[in-house]
Motif scaffolding. Sequence first.
Motif, short mmCIF file in Angstrom:
data_model
loop_
_atom_site.label_atom_id
_atom_site.label_comp_id
_atom_site.label_asym_id
_atom_site.label_seq_id
_atom_site.Cartn_x
_atom_site.Cartn_y
_atom_site.Cartn_z
N MET A 1 7.09 -43.90 25.38
CA MET A 1 6.63 -44.14 24.02
C MET A 1 7.16 -43.02 23.12
N ARG A 2 7.70 -43.43 22.01
CA ARG A 2 8.22 -42.46 21.05
C ARG A 2 7.25 -42.35 19.88
N ILE A 3 6.84 -41.10 19.58
CA ILE A 3 5.85 -40.84 18.54
C ILE A 3 6.47 -40.01 17.43
N LEU A 4 6.22 -40.43 16.19
CA LEU A 4 6.68 -39.72 15.00
C LEU A 4 5.45 -39.14 14.31
N GLN A 5 5.45 -37.83 14.08
CA GLN A 5 4.31 -37.16 13.45
C GLN A 5 4.68 -36.63 12.06
N ILE A 6 3.80 -36.94 11.08
CA ILE A 6 3.90 -36.35 9.75
C ILE A 6 2.50 -35.91 9.32
N SER A 7 2.45 -35.03 8.34
CA SER A 7 1.17 -34.57 7.81
C SER A 7 1.40 -33.96 6.44
N ASP A 8 0.33 -33.84 5.68
CA ASP A 8 0.37 -33.11 4.41
C ASP A 8 1.50 -33.57 3.49
N THR A 9 1.46 -34.85 3.16
CA THR A 9 2.47 -35.40 2.25
C THR A 9 2.00 -35.38 0.80
N HIS A 10 0.71 -35.24 0.57
CA HIS A 10 0.13 -35.04 -0.77
C HIS A 10 0.78 -35.90 -1.86
N ASN A 11 0.69 -37.21 -1.68
CA ASN A 11 1.21 -38.20 -2.64
C ASN A 11 2.73 -38.27 -2.70
N MET A 12 3.44 -37.59 -1.85
CA MET A 12 4.91 -37.62 -1.86
C MET A 12 5.46 -38.50 -0.75
N HIS A 13 4.61 -39.33 -0.15
CA HIS A 13 5.02 -40.17 0.96
C HIS A 13 6.18 -41.10 0.60
#
Length: 190
Positions: free
Chosen positions: A1-13
């Motif tokens: 399984m391949r997992i992509l992690q993001i965090s703290d985009t603060h409306n810039m997604h």
Amino acid sequence: MRILQISDTHNMHQQLTNMPAADVIIHCGDFADNGTEEETLDFLNWFIELPYPHKIFVTGNHDLCLWDAKGIENLPENVHFLQDCGCEIDGIKFFGLAYNHPEALIPDYTDIVVTHEPPVMILDESNGVNWGNAPLRNRVQEIKPKYHLFGHAHDGYGTDKQEGIVFSNGAILDDRYNIINKPHIFEITK
């Protein structure tokens, strides 16, 4: 399984384009900035439309609109709002802890812990301050998941492996709210 992690985009997604392919995308909170319903709906519409088979997210300290939510009506089956609960995908057990909620809620048999807060003294420094949570670190070290994914401390971006646990701070923005970091990718096997 391949997992992509993001965090703290603060409306810039919306500015995150050409992200790598993965089976699961995980957002570790602070998708909003002021925590309004409008910001939350904008994020959810974007997140739901992403071309990933499974999507997981938790709340951060800026995501006020969802702090007390027990769930979100009408989410597609492949979108998991892990507010002090878990899900299992292809035999991998995920558990998401809402921002500033008791770490004792994390079950013993969890493969991937998803929080917004970092564990204290692990990828938690930003502007010379350690923002991590000591009881959270103790609980994670007690249950020994394969991964602990988090954000919150923007300048703490990175990964670190300790005692067989991969700790990952996936903050996309720096403390000046510039997109400078790339999403983390992990290959997970059961």
